[in-house]
Design an enzyme around this catalytic site. Structure first.
Site, mmCIF file in Angstrom:
data_model
loop_
_atom_site.group_PDB
_atom_site.id
_atom_site.type_symbol
_atom_site.label_atom_id
_atom_site.label_comp_id
_atom_site.label_asym_id
_atom_site.label_seq_id
_atom_site.Cartn_x
_atom_site.Cartn_y
_atom_site.Cartn_z
ATOM 1 N N LYS A 13 0.727 -1.673 -0.118
ATOM 2 C CA LYS A 13 0.372 0.167 -0.417
ATOM 3 C C LYS A 13 0.468 1.527 -0.074
ATOM 4 O O LYS A 13 0.647 1.859 -0.907
ATOM 5 C CB LYS A 13 -1.169 -0.071 1.271
ATOM 6 C CG LYS A 13 -2.284 -1.312 1.545
ATOM 7 C CD LYS A 13 -2.652 -0.876 2.589
ATOM 8 C CE LYS A 13 -2.248 -0.855 3.841
ATOM 9 N NZ LYS A 13 -1.202 -1.752 4.369
ATOM 10 N N ARG A 88 -9.652 1.815 8.584
ATOM 11 C CA ARG A 88 -8.736 -0.244 8.835
ATOM 12 C C ARG A 88 -9.923 -0.877 10.114
ATOM 13 O O ARG A 88 -9.715 -1.881 10.114
ATOM 14 C CB ARG A 88 -7.862 0.125 10.237
ATOM 15 C CG ARG A 88 -6.374 -0.138 8.764
ATOM 16 C CD ARG A 88 -5.085 0.130 10.109
ATOM 17 N NE ARG A 88 -3.452 -0.536 9.452
ATOM 18 C CZ ARG A 88 -3.059 -0.071 8.641
ATOM 19 N NH1 ARG A 88 -2.256 1.380 8.466
ATOM 20 N NH2 ARG A 88 -1.736 -1.086 8.791
ATOM 21 N N ARG A 127 12.625 -6.115 5.372
ATOM 22 C CA ARG A 127 11.742 -4.605 5.282
ATOM 23 C C ARG A 127 12.950 -4.375 7.073
ATOM 24 O O ARG A 127 13.690 -3.717 7.192
ATOM 25 C CB ARG A 127 10.602 -4.164 5.394
ATOM 26 C CG ARG A 127 10.420 -2.574 5.935
ATOM 27 C CD ARG A 127 9.199 -2.016 5.914
ATOM 28 N NE ARG A 127 8.490 -1.760 6.877
ATOM 29 C CZ ARG A 127 7.261 -1.899 5.927
ATOM 30 N NH1 ARG A 127 6.870 -1.011 5.619
ATOM 31 N NH2 ARG A 127 5.776 -2.626 7.337
ATOM 32 N N ARG A 133 12.190 -1.213 11.614
ATOM 33 C CA ARG A 133 10.822 -0.015 12.282
ATOM 34 C C ARG A 133 9.945 -1.285 13.254
ATOM 35 O O ARG A 133 10.067 -2.808 13.431
ATOM 36 C CB ARG A 133 9.564 -0.721 10.952
ATOM 37 C CG ARG A 133 9.248 1.179 10.757
ATOM 38 C CD ARG A 133 8.354 1.019 9.584
ATOM 39 N NE ARG A 133 6.476 0.383 10.161
ATOM 40 C CZ ARG A 133 6.023 0.536 9.407
ATOM 41 N NH1 ARG A 133 6.072 0.610 8.530
ATOM 42 N NH2 ARG A 133 4.548 -0.312 9.620
ATOM 43 N N ARG A 144 -0.334 -8.025 13.788
ATOM 44 C CA ARG A 144 -0.626 -7.649 12.753
ATOM 45 C C ARG A 144 -1.252 -8.066 11.211
ATOM 46 O O ARG A 144 -2.562 -7.874 10.997
ATOM 47 C CB ARG A 144 0.664 -6.804 12.326
ATOM 48 C CG ARG A 144 1.252 -5.767 12.447
ATOM 49 C CD ARG A 144 2.232 -4.937 12.730
ATOM 50 N NE ARG A 144 2.451 -4.763 11.352
ATOM 51 C CZ ARG A 144 3.545 -4.473 10.470
ATOM 52 N NH1 ARG A 144 4.158 -4.578 11.022
ATOM 53 N NH2 ARG A 144 3.520 -3.103 9.024
HETATM 54 P P1 B4P Z 1 4.082 -1.529 2.619
HETATM 55 O O1 B4P Z 1 2.876 -2.149 2.283
HETATM 56 O O2 B4P Z 1 4.269 -0.190 1.631
HETATM 57 O O3 B4P Z 1 4.155 -0.832 3.995
HETATM 58 P P2 B4P Z 1 2.941 -0.356 5.222
HETATM 59 O O4 B4P Z 1 1.925 0.536 3.646
HETATM 60 O O5 B4P Z 1 4.315 0.289 5.657
HETATM 61 O O6 B4P Z 1 2.305 -0.710 5.460
HETATM 62 P P3 B4P Z 1 1.900 -2.047 6.825
HETATM 63 O O7 B4P Z 1 0.572 -1.879 6.567
HETATM 64 O O8 B4P Z 1 2.961 -2.836 7.181
HETATM 65 O O9 B4P Z 1 2.178 -0.404 7.830
HETATM 66 P P4 B4P Z 1 1.115 1.566 8.222
HETATM 67 O O10 B4P Z 1 2.497 2.636 8.387
HETATM 68 O O11 B4P Z 1 -0.500 1.478 7.227
HETATM 69 O O12 B4P Z 1 5.665 -2.915 2.993
HETATM 70 C C1 B4P Z 1 5.945 -3.062 2.919
HETATM 71 C C2 B4P Z 1 7.235 -4.274 2.628
HETATM 72 O O13 B4P Z 1 7.228 -4.932 1.601
HETATM 73 C C3 B4P Z 1 8.214 -2.730 2.009
HETATM 74 O O14 B4P Z 1 9.998 -3.051 2.428
HETATM 75 C C4 B4P Z 1 8.174 -2.916 0.759
HETATM 76 O O15 B4P Z 1 9.469 -2.189 -0.241
HETATM 77 C C5 B4P Z 1 8.065 -4.858 0.388
HETATM 78 N N1 B4P Z 1 7.444 -4.441 -1.569
HETATM 79 C C6 B4P Z 1 6.168 -4.122 -1.539
HETATM 80 N N2 B4P Z 1 5.898 -3.995 -2.688
HETATM 81 C C7 B4P Z 1 5.966 -5.182 -2.438
HETATM 82 C C8 B4P Z 1 5.978 -6.386 -4.194
HETATM 83 N N3 B4P Z 1 5.449 -5.928 -4.868
HETATM 84 N N4 B4P Z 1 7.298 -7.037 -4.507
HETATM 85 C C9 B4P Z 1 8.756 -7.405 -3.218
HETATM 86 N N5 B4P Z 1 8.568 -6.237 -2.268
HETATM 87 C C10 B4P Z 1 7.416 -5.623 -2.164
HETATM 88 O O16 B4P Z 1 0.872 0.957 9.401
HETATM 89 C C11 B4P Z 1 1.095 0.481 10.541
HETATM 90 C C12 B4P Z 1 1.244 0.771 11.869
HETATM 91 O O17 B4P Z 1 0.278 1.986 12.172
HETATM 92 C C13 B4P Z 1 0.008 -0.634 12.201
HETATM 93 O O18 B4P Z 1 0.509 -1.825 12.262
HETATM 94 C C14 B4P Z 1 -0.953 0.696 13.270
HETATM 95 O O19 B4P Z 1 -0.890 0.094 14.537
HETATM 96 C C15 B4P Z 1 -1.329 1.811 12.820
HETATM 97 N N6 B4P Z 1 -1.676 2.430 12.425
HETATM 98 C C16 B4P Z 1 -1.999 2.966 11.169
HETATM 99 N N7 B4P Z 1 -3.374 3.675 10.416
HETATM 100 C C17 B4P Z 1 -4.372 3.101 11.466
HETATM 101 C C18 B4P Z 1 -5.670 2.470 11.540
HETATM 102 N N8 B4P Z 1 -6.658 3.510 10.187
HETATM 103 N N9 B4P Z 1 -5.925 2.593 12.940
HETATM 104 C C19 B4P Z 1 -5.138 2.623 13.573
HETATM 105 N N10 B4P Z 1 -4.170 1.566 14.069
HETATM 106 C C20 B4P Z 1 -3.558 2.655 12.278
#
Ligand code: B4P
Length: 186
Positions: A13, A88, A127, A133, A144
């Site tokens: 995402k 979420r 990652r 992280r 998660r």
């Molecule tokens: P991403 O999937 O891009 O990671 P993300 O957006 O950071 O998702 P995540 O859900 O973990 O975290 P968020 O910040 O939203 O990529 C992950 C990895 O995969 C990267 O290393 C990337 O390079 C690799 N990758 C991507 N595409 C690839 C492909 N095609 N092939 C191979 N590798 C690939 O949330 C973090 C925390 O914040 C949550 O756990 C929660 O505690 C809190 N939070 C955020 N929003 C919230 C909400 N609305 N409500 C409650 N808590 C919330």
């Protein structure tokens, strides 16, 4: 086009939303990024959110909905945006609908990135080695993914019911996923 991105942690995402927003000139708003900055800056929101994030739990709805409402009311979502990581939970999705109605914002699509458990675990462990992280370790990643299935996956049905859910295969190279997303986001 106004979009929300859905998908399990590690589905791409954040990675894709950032690139797409740059390419299309859209606003990219990631709740994960806003929260991580709040933690880093030591704000009240950051202090409250930190423990939940480190444990891989969702930050409580009232905190996160308040945070989004503040951003939306300040005009953070100009026409042409990608909302990444919000909603979420069902209460978050319902609150977002109410906010959009209030601020006359139309949501065009909810884009779901499909990636299986084994692949997201592999990506997040990868990652962890690069970015270090706090929430990217094996035990927290498992939590998660479970939380996604219980609390976030029901949103898919919520948007399917509004006929705006678009599903994209996320288990592919970043370049191919980007091309697929470009077709639905333009
Ligand atoms: P991403 O999937 O891009 O990671 P993300 O957006 O950071 O998702 P995540 O859900 O973990 O975290 P968020 O910040 O939203 O990529 C992950 C990895 O995969 C990267 O290393 C990337 O390079 C690799 N990758 C991507 N595409 C690839 C492909 N095609 N092939 C191979 N590798 C690939 O949330 C973090 C925390 O914040 C949550 O756990 C929660 O505690 C809190 N939070 C955020 N929003 C919230 C909400 N609305 N409500 C409650 N808590 C919330």
């Amino acid at each position: 086009m106004n979009l929300v991105f859905l998908g399990p942690p590690g589905s791409g995402k954040g990675t894709q939303a950032k690139k797409l927003a740059e390419k299309l000139g859209y606003v990219h708003l990631s709740t994960g990024d806003v929260l991580r900055k709040a933690v880093k800056d030591g704000t009240e929101l950051g202090r409250k959110a930190d423990g939940f994030m480190q444990a891989g739990e969702l930050v409580p709805d009232e905190l996160i909905i308040g945070m989004i409402e503040e951003l939306v009311s300040a005009g953070a979502l100009k026409n042409g945006f990608i909302l990444d990581g919000f909603p979420r939970t069902i209460p978050q999705a319902e609150s977002l609908d109410i906010m959009f109605e209030k601020y006359k914002i139309k949501l065009d699509k909810a884009v779901l990135l499909h990636v299986g458990d084994a692949e997201v675990t592999k990506r997040l462990l990868g990652r962890a080695e690069i970015e270090g992280r706090a929430d990217d370790n094996a035990e927290v990643i498992k939590n998660r993914i479970e939380i996604y299935k219980k609390q976030t996956a029901p949103i898919e049905q919520f948007y399917r019911g509004q006929s705006i859910l678009t599903e994209v295969k996320g288990e592919d190279t970043p370049e191919n996923v980007f091309e697929a997303l470009l077709k639905v986001a333009k």
